[in-house]
Design an enzyme around this catalytic site. Structure first.
Site, short mmCIF file in Angstrom:
data_model
loop_
_atom_site.label_atom_id
_atom_site.label_comp_id
_atom_site.label_asym_id
_atom_site.label_seq_id
_atom_site.Cartn_x
_atom_site.Cartn_y
_atom_site.Cartn_z
N THR A 1 -4.36 -12.28 -4.09
CA THR A 1 -3.23 -13.16 -3.95
C THR A 1 -3.39 -14.44 -4.86
O THR A 1 -4.46 -15.13 -4.87
CB THR A 1 -2.69 -13.57 -2.42
OG1 THR A 1 -1.74 -14.31 -2.74
CG2 THR A 1 -3.90 -14.05 -1.58
N ASP A 2 -2.16 -14.90 -5.49
CA ASP A 2 -2.30 -16.12 -6.04
C ASP A 2 -2.28 -17.39 -5.12
O ASP A 2 -2.77 -18.37 -5.58
CB ASP A 2 -1.03 -16.43 -6.82
CG ASP A 2 0.34 -16.43 -6.08
OD1 ASP A 2 0.31 -15.99 -4.61
OD2 ASP A 2 1.41 -16.63 -6.67
N GLU A 3 -2.19 -17.05 -3.91
CA GLU A 3 -2.25 -18.29 -2.63
C GLU A 3 -3.83 -18.68 -2.74
O GLU A 3 -3.96 -19.81 -2.26
CB GLU A 3 -1.86 -17.57 -1.36
CG GLU A 3 -0.42 -17.46 -1.35
CD GLU A 3 0.34 -17.07 -0.14
OE1 GLU A 3 0.05 -17.66 0.86
OE2 GLU A 3 1.18 -16.39 -0.01
N GLY B 1 0.86 -1.32 0.09
CA GLY B 1 0.10 -0.09 0.02
C GLY B 1 1.00 1.43 -0.05
O GLY B 1 0.53 2.36 -0.70
N TYR C 1 -4.91 -17.96 6.03
CA TYR C 1 -4.62 -16.62 5.58
C TYR C 1 -5.09 -16.72 4.00
O TYR C 1 -6.03 -16.03 3.79
CB TYR C 1 -2.99 -16.30 5.19
CG TYR C 1 -2.63 -15.26 4.21
CD1 TYR C 1 -3.39 -14.12 4.26
CD2 TYR C 1 -1.93 -15.79 3.15
CE1 TYR C 1 -2.96 -13.19 3.40
CE2 TYR C 1 -1.84 -14.74 2.01
CZ TYR C 1 -2.52 -13.42 2.18
OH TYR C 1 -2.08 -12.57 1.25
N ALA C 2 -4.79 -17.73 3.17
CA ALA C 2 -5.16 -17.86 1.87
C ALA C 2 -7.03 -18.00 1.74
O ALA C 2 -7.56 -17.65 0.86
CB ALA C 2 -4.43 -18.95 1.22
N LYS D 1 -8.54 -14.89 2.33
CA LYS D 1 -8.49 -14.08 1.32
C LYS D 1 -9.47 -14.40 0.03
O LYS D 1 -10.28 -13.86 -0.75
CB LYS D 1 -7.01 -13.96 0.58
CG LYS D 1 -5.85 -13.25 1.32
CD LYS D 1 -6.33 -11.88 1.60
CE LYS D 1 -6.11 -11.01 0.15
NZ LYS D 1 -6.33 -9.47 0.51
N ASP E 1 -5.91 3.22 7.42
CA ASP E 1 -5.04 2.10 8.11
C ASP E 1 -5.41 2.13 9.30
O ASP E 1 -5.15 3.22 10.15
CB ASP E 1 -3.42 2.36 7.73
CG ASP E 1 -2.59 1.29 7.90
OD1 ASP E 1 -2.14 0.71 6.67
OD2 ASP E 1 -2.79 0.61 8.78
#
Ligand SMILES: NC(=O)c1ccc[n+]([C@@H]2O[C@H](COP(=O)([O-])OP(=O)(O)OC[C@H]3O[C@@H](n4cnc5c(N)ncnc54)[C@H](O)[C@@H]3O)[C@@H](O)[C@H]2O)c1
Length: 345
Positions: free
Chosen positions: A125-127, A15, A153-154, A157, A35
């Site tokens: 994310t790609d995760e 960010g 986490y993934a 997301k 934030d």
């Protein structure tokens, strides 16, 4: 095109780089950075912007519905970075991940609908795609790959991506999702592998390498990611997902040896440690959609030059990471904002 932009999580790694990137490439855009300054949010990442009339900082949690509603009123668009972002932390306690990544995103989506924003860019994310096998180098994630997150986490997301999709489909919110591979570059919190290893080596300490070190990541320089997000913000098609990668695959072992070489250290600086549970083997991104539709391609990520420049940045910005390691960065907020009028904070 967009005059008033909200950025969430602007005090974090990507960010803050995105805000600096915008200042350089779109200086007329007025930016409001929201934030909550979690452990990874650092106002020192944006030092120098405090007096900028086209920049405003709001210290708030994205899960605070009332504040989000008033903060988004009058804005044109939002780029949403704020998240709990560290896989290892999600293995210790997944609740903050659901709280911020899922409920926080849902709160922002509601506020964005209410404010009739013209665009919502959700930085993912790609995760969310899970893991690829090491023995099939031809496999890469496309936007149509199944969502199979491995870590909490993934998974959080992925849940937020699905909410964004639903708000577009059902309520007609103009929303776009980006899914990027592993970023590197300046201002990355030194718990992530590259700044952790570089700062350990600068302090003469060993680096902890997970398992056999053969896990592969597709590394992209943060400025390439920022440029891709700007392209998606301005020209992406509503309701679409865009993968972002740099065709820069390296195993963690290769990465470690490259860092040791660049920093004149020997293999005795590697400390092999037990693998992360559920550690994804390989991520690889097919970015042909964003290349074909938006004409974007990574141009700053190739190794060894980009890695060398990153090592040089951490070497010459030791005060920045030492403040984090010592906890001093926490007092920066008070130094800057304690005596300012309430509207600023
Ligand atoms: N780092 C990567 O390699 C990478 C790759 C792909 C996607 N992403 C995504 O990019 C985004 C940014 O990642 P990063 O690496 O910059 O993370 P980061 O941890 O450095 O920054 C996250 C920022 O969000 C803020 N934040 C956290 N919870 C908040 C809340 N509830 N309310 C308001 N602010 C909050 C933090 O204070 C911090 O400033 C994340 O959404 C992440 O999933 C990261």
């Amino acid at each position: 095109m967009f005059e008033r932009l909200i950025v969430t999580g602007g005090c974090g790694f990507i960010g803050s780089n995105f805000i600096r990137f915008l200042r350089q490439h779109r200086p007329s855009i007025a930016i409001t950075n929201i934030d909550c300054l979690s452990y990874s949010g650092n106002l020192e990442n944006l030092a120098g912007l405090e007096g900028d009339a086209r920049y405003r900082f709001i210290k708030a949690d994205i899960g605070d519905a009332g504040t989000m509603k008033s903060a988004l009123a009058g804005a044109d668009a939002i780029v949403h970075f704020a998240a709990e972002s560290h896989v290892d932390r999600s293995l210790m306690d997944s609740r903050p991940f659901v709280q911020t990544n899922v409920l926080g995103t849902q709160t922002l989506l509601d506020a964005a609908r209410h404010a009739r924003l013209k665009r919502f860019v959700h930085v993912s994310t790609d995760e969310v795609y899970g893991s690829l096998p090491l023995d099939r180098p031809e496999f890469r994630f496309t936007e149509d790959s199944p969502i199979r997150p491995s870590s909490p986490y993934a998974a959080s997301k992925a849940a937020s991506d699905l909410l964004v999709h639903a708000f577009h489909h059902t309520f007609g919110l103009d929303a776009v999702i980006t899914r990027c591979s592993n970023n590197f570059g300046p201002y990355q919190f030194p718990e992530k592998v590259i700044p952790l290893f570089v700062t350990n080596l600068l302090e003469g300490k060993q680096v902890p390498l997970y398992g056999d070190g053969l896990n592969v990541r597709d590394w992209i320089h943060v400025d390439d990611h920022c440029e891709a997000i700007l392209a998606v913000l301005e020209r992406g098609r509503a309701g679409q997902v865009y993968n972002i990668g740099a065709d820069n695959e390296h195993s963690n072992l290769d990465l470690t040896h490259s860092l040791l070489r660049l920093m004149n250290r020997g293999p005795e600086f590697i400390r092999h440690v037990e693998d992360r549970p559920g550690h994804d083997r390989r991520y690889a991104i097919d970015s042909s959609k964003i290349a074909a539709e938006l004409g974007w391609r990574a141009s700053r990520s190739a190794w060894p030059a980009a890695l060398e420049a990153t090592v040089a940045w951490y070497t010459s910005n030791a005060t920045w990471w030492r403040h984090i390691r010592s906890g001093e960065y926490r007092s920066f907020y008070d130094t800057l904002y304690a005596n300012r009028p309430a509207a600023m904070a």
